[in-house]
Design a protein around this motif. Structure first.
Motif, PDB file in Angstrom:
ATOM      1  N   ALA A   1       0.834  -1.207   0.000  1.00  0.00           N
ATOM      2  CA  ALA A   1       0.000   0.000   0.000  1.00  0.00           C
ATOM      3  C   ALA A   1       0.867   1.254   0.000  1.00  0.00           C
ATOM      4  CB  ALA A   1      -0.937  -0.009   1.214  1.00  0.00           C
ATOM      5  N   ASP A   2       1.927   1.251   0.832  1.00  0.00           N
ATOM      6  CA  ASP A   2       2.841   2.391   0.860  1.00  0.00           C
ATOM      7  C   ASP A   2       3.579   2.531  -0.462  1.00  0.00           C
ATOM      8  OD1 ASP A   2       2.079   2.953   3.409  1.00  0.00           O
ATOM      9  OD2 ASP A   2       3.917   2.236   4.379  1.00  0.00           O
ATOM     10  N   PHE A   3       3.987   1.407  -1.053  1.00  0.00           N
ATOM     11  CA  PHE A   3       4.702   1.444  -2.335  1.00  0.00           C
ATOM     12  C   PHE A   3       3.813   2.045  -3.422  1.00  0.00           C
ATOM     13  CE2 PHE A   3       6.289  -0.273  -6.334  1.00  0.00           C
ATOM     14  CZ  PHE A   3       7.651  -0.063  -6.219  1.00  0.00           C
ATOM     15  N   ALA A   4       2.553   1.641  -3.440  1.00  0.00           N
ATOM     16  CA  ALA A   4       1.632   2.175  -4.450  1.00  0.00           C
ATOM     17  C   ALA A   4       1.420   3.672  -4.275  1.00  0.00           C
ATOM     18  CB  ALA A   4       0.297   1.434  -4.363  1.00  0.00           C
ATOM     19  N   ARG A   5       1.359   4.100  -3.024  1.00  0.00           N
ATOM     20  CA  ARG A   5       1.068   5.510  -2.735  1.00  0.00           C
ATOM     21  C   ARG A   5       2.291   6.412  -2.903  1.00  0.00           C
ATOM     22  NH1 ARG A   5       1.272   7.905   2.363  1.00  0.00           N
ATOM     23  NH2 ARG A   5       1.650   5.835   3.257  1.00  0.00           N
ATOM     24  N   LEU A   6       3.480   5.911  -2.539  1.00  0.00           N
ATOM     25  CA  LEU A   6       4.658   6.772  -2.485  1.00  0.00           C
ATOM     26  C   LEU A   6       5.636   6.564  -3.639  1.00  0.00           C
ATOM     27  CD1 LEU A   6       5.398   6.416   1.343  1.00  0.00           C
ATOM     28  CD2 LEU A   6       4.210   8.294   0.190  1.00  0.00           C
ATOM     29  N   VAL A   7       5.533   5.446  -4.339  1.00  0.00           N
ATOM     30  CA  VAL A   7       6.476   5.165  -5.423  1.00  0.00           C
ATOM     31  C   VAL A   7       5.752   4.942  -6.745  1.00  0.00           C
ATOM     32  CG1 VAL A   7       8.395   3.704  -6.194  1.00  0.00           C
ATOM     33  CG2 VAL A   7       8.054   4.119  -3.745  1.00  0.00           C
TER      34      VAL A   7
END
Length: 626
Positions: free
Chosen positions: A365-371
Motif C-alpha cells: 500500500a505504501d509502495f503504491a502511494r509513495l512510489v
C-alpha cells in the motif's frame, strides 16, 4: 531565427541552457544578457532587485557623497547598477554601448557616475574610479555621485594597493572591511548596499518562479513533443519546479536545504541559483544523448524514442547527479547540495520500501502511494526491471552488473522520496535521509523564536543533554540542569567530574540557559547567564552543524565521531564558561563554597551518576594533612 519545424520553445530553452552549469555560461554575466536575449528573440529572465528602491530613495534624497554596490561574484551587482541607471532616466542603449563608465546628468544638477564593474579596470587604471570616489567621499565634492559596483575583496585589495602607493593605509579600507565582515556602519558620505546579505530562501523561490514560470513556456502547449501521450521531460520538470502537482513542496524543501547551507555560513549568489534551477529543468544523466548533460528541444524526440525520460529526473538534477563529479563540484551550489548526502543517507524503512515494497504485502500500500504513483520518475519500467533483476537474478548478476545499476537507481529514488514524502508520514522521515537528521527541529527553533513563542521542550532538552555530555565527557541524562565542569584546572580534558558551576537549562529568575535569535545572522544562539548582570553571561552561536552535533551527542554518538571542529568549538565555549564561573565566584556572587578556614579545608563538587544516568552534584570536603 528558428529553422522550419523547430519546437516552438526551442529558442527559449537554448537561452535557459546557457544559464546552466556549462563550461561556457557567459549569459550569466549581466554584460552579455542583452546580446544573448536579442539573439534568442525572447523575453529575458526578470529577477527581483531587492535593494533597488532603497538605492533610488538614497539618490532622490540628495544625500551627500557616493554609493557602493558590493557583493560577491554573481550577486547581481551589475544587474542592480543597470536597473538603477534605467530608473534614474538612463537610456538602455547607452548602457549597452561599450565602456565601463557611464555618466548621467541628474535633475538636481549632480552628475551620476556609474562604474559598472571595478574588476574591468586593470592595474593602476583602477585608481581612476577610486580617485573620483575619494573626491566625493573624502574631499566633500558634491558635484558628482559615484555609483561603484565591486566585489568585497576586490575593492578592499584596490584600496590597500592605492594606500600603499601613497605611503599609508587608505582611510576607507578599515571601515569598509568592518562593514563587510562585521556588519559595521558604512563610512561617512558612502552609502553601502551589500547584496550578499539579501540572498535567502525567498531569493531562491523568486528565481525558481522566474525560470519555471517564464512566459515562453506557453509555447510548449502547441508542441508535438508534448502531445498524444508523450512526456516531454523539459516541460515535466518545469511544471514540477513550479509546483503544479505538489503545491510547491519541491521548491519548499529545496529552500530548506539552501537555508541550512546559508545558516552554516555558505553564501550562494543569484548566479548559482539560476544554474541550479536551469539544471533541474534541463538536466539529463547521459551526455551521449544530451550534450554537456543539459537537454535542448532537439534532444527530446530521441530521448522519448529510447524510453529514457527517467534519466531527466528533476530530483536527481537538484543535486547535480546528472553532471560529472568534477563539473558538479566546480559549482558551489552543487557542492553544497551534495554535502547533505541525500541519496547516500537512508533509513531501513525507506530502503525496505524501495527494494521490497512491490512484493511485500505489508508494504504494498505504501509502495503504491509513495512510489508507483509516479510512473515518470518513481516506479518506471527501468526501475522495476532493475529491481526484479536484483531480487530474482542469479547470484553473480546480483553481485556484479545488476547490483551496480540498481544501486544507482536506488540513490535517485531516495532523492525523490526526500522531496515527495508527505510531512505527516511517520514511517518515513525525510530529514533522516540527510546528514542533518535534526535540521527540521533547527528550522523549527528559528520559526518559533521569530514568532516570539517557546522553543519545543523536547528540542530544548536535547540541546541541554548534549551540552552536559560535552561539558563533562559523561553519559548524563540531565536535561534540566547545565553542569559547567572541569578536571581541576582550565584544561581541554574531555572527561571532567568537578562541577565548577551549576545552572538551570531554562532561564529562571534571571539565570540559566536561554535560546535567542540573532537578528543579524538569522541564527539562534545559546545564552548562558551564570549570575545577574550583563557581564555574567556567555553566548554560543548555534549553527545548523553545531545543533546537529549536540543532538547527535545527546542521542548517544561519540563527540569525535561526528565533527572534531564542532567538538573544539564546544570545548572553547566550555572554557569561556569556566572563566566566567571563576569571575562570578571571585566576585562573591556564589557563596555556597566553603573555601579555606582554620582547618585548611576545601569543598569540591563532584558529579555522580545515578543508575539511570542522571547526574548529581555531591560536595566532598578535602582537608590538608596535619
Amino acid at each position: 531565427m528558428e529553422t522550419m519545424g523547430a519546437p516552438p520553445a526551442s529558442a527559449w530553452v537554448r537561452l535557459l541552457r546557457s544559464y546552466g552549469p556549462t563550461p561556457q555560461n557567459l549569459t550569466l554575466f549581466d554584460e552579455y544578457v542583452a546580446a544573448a536575449v536579442d539573439r534568442a528573440k525572447v523575453e529575458p529572465i526578470k529577477l527581483a532587485t531587492p535593494l533597488l528602491e532603497a538605492m533610488v530613495s538614497h539618490v532622490e534624497s540628495k544625500a551627500p557623497g557616493s554609493m557602493l554596490i558590493a557583493g560577491t561574484a554573481g550577486d547581481g551587482k551589475t544587474y542592480h547598477c543597470r536597473a538603477l541607471w534605467t530608473r534614474l532616466g538612463g537610456e538602455p542603449k547607452a548602457w549597452a554601448a561599450k565602456g565601463n563608465v557611464k555618466e548621467l546628468q541628474l535633475a538636481d544638477g549632480r552628475l551620476a557616475v556609474f562604474i559598472k564593474d571595478l574588476s574591468e579596470f586593470r592595474g593602476e587604471s583602477s585608481d581612476l574610479p577610486l580617485l573620483r570616489l575619494e573626491k566625493s567621499v573624502l574631499e566633500g565634492d558634491d558635484s558628482e555621485i559615484v555609483i561603484l559596483a565591486a566585489n568585497h575583496g576586490q575593492v578592499l585589495d584596490r584600496l590597500r594597493d592605492l594606500g600603499e602607493r601613497h605611503g599609508g593605509r587608505h582611510p576607507l579600507r578599515t571601515p569598509l572591511q568592518e562593514c563587510f565582515l562585521q556588519a559595521g556602519p558604512a563610512p561617512d558620505r558612502l552609502a553601502v548596499f551589500d547584496l550578499s546579505r539579501t540572498t535567502t530562501r525567498k531569493t531562491f523561490e523568486e528565481v525558481a518562479k522566474a525560470v519555471a514560470g517564464h512566459p515562453q513556456w506557453s509555447n510548449c502547449s502547441s508542441c508535438t513533443l508534448n502531445a498524444d501521450g508523450r512526456i516531454c521531460p523539459i516541460d515535466e520538470n518545469r511544471r514540477r519546479l513550479l509546483g503544479e502537482a505538489d503545491g510547491g513542496q519541491l521548491a519548499g524543501r529545496l529552500g530548506d536545504l539552501l537555508e541550512i547551507a546559508r545558516l552554516n555560513g555558505l553564501h550562494l549568489p543569484v548566479r548559482d541559483l539560476l544554474a541550479l534551477c536551469s539544471n533541474m529543468v534541463l538536466g539529463y544523466a547521459d551526455a551521449k544523448e544530451a550534450k554537456e548533460n543539459l537537454m535542448t528541444c532537439a534532444d527530446v524526440a530521441q530521448i522519448q524514442e529510447a524510453g529514457h525520460v527517467s534519466k531527466a529526473c528533476i530530483y536527481a538534477n537538484a543535486f547535480g547527479a546528472n553532471l560529472p563529479k568534477r563539473r558538479a563540484f566546480d559549482g558551489p551550489v552543487f557542492k553544497a547540495m551534495a554535502a547533505f548526502g541525500v541519496g547516500e543517507e537512508t533509513t531501513n524503512g525507506a530502503d525496505g520500501l524501495l527494494v521490497y515494497g512491490k512484493d511485500d504485502a505489508r508494504l504494498q500500500a505504501d509502495f503504491a502511494r509513495l512510489v508507483a504513483s509516479d510512473p515518470i520518475y518513481g516506479a518506471t519500467p527501468d526501475y522495476l526491471a532493475a529491481q526484479d533483476d536484483y531480487l530474482e537474478g542469479y547470484e553473480g548478476a546480483r553481485l556484479e552488473v545488476g547490483a551496480a545499476a540498481f544501486m544507482e537507481m536506488l540513490e535517485d529514488q531516495r532523492r525523490r522520496l526526500y522531496f515527495t514524502l508527505p510531512d505527516d508520514e511517520p514511517s518515513y522521515l525525510r530529514w533522516a535521509m540527510t546528514v542533518y537528521r535534526f535540521a527540521g527541529d533547527y528550522l523549527g527553533i528559528i520559526s518559533t523564536l521569530a514568532k516570539k513563542t517557546q522553543v519545543n521542550e523536547a528540542v530544548r532538552a536535547r540541546i541541554a543533554k548534549g551540552l552536559n555530555r560535552v561539558m563533562t565527557g559523561l553519559l548524563l541524562e540531565n536535561a534540566d540542569r547545565i553542569f559547567i565542569a572541569s578536571s581541576g584546572g582550565f584544561t581541554q580534558s574531555r572527561v571532567s567530574v568537578l562541577c565548577d558551576h551549576e545552572t538551570t537549562a531554562r532561564r529562571q529568575q534571571g539565570t540559566g540557559m536561554a535560546i535567542k535569535l540573532n537578528p543579524m545572522t538569522g541564527r539562534p544562539f545559546l545564552e548562558v547567564q551564570l549570575a545577574a548582570g550583563e557581564t555574567n553571561k556567555v553566548d554560543f552561536d548555534l549553527t545548523p552543524i553545531r545543533h546537529e552535533f549536540l543532538s547527535r551527542v545527546a542521542e548517544g554518538a561519540l563527540p569525535a565521531s561526528f565533527s572534531n571542529e564542532c567538538l573544539e568549538d564546544l570545548l572553547a565555549f566550555k572554557a569561556k564558561l569556566l572563566r566566567k564561573a571563576e569571575i562570578v565566584r571571585r566576585n562573591g556572587v556564589r557563596d555556597d563554597d566553603e573555601v579555606g578556614g582554620e582547618d585548611s579545608a576545601i569543598t569540591l563538587d563532584f558529579i555522580d551518576i545515578e543508575p539511570g544516568g542522571r547526574g548529581l552534584v555531591r560536595p566532598v570536603t578535602v582537608r590538608a594533612p596535619a
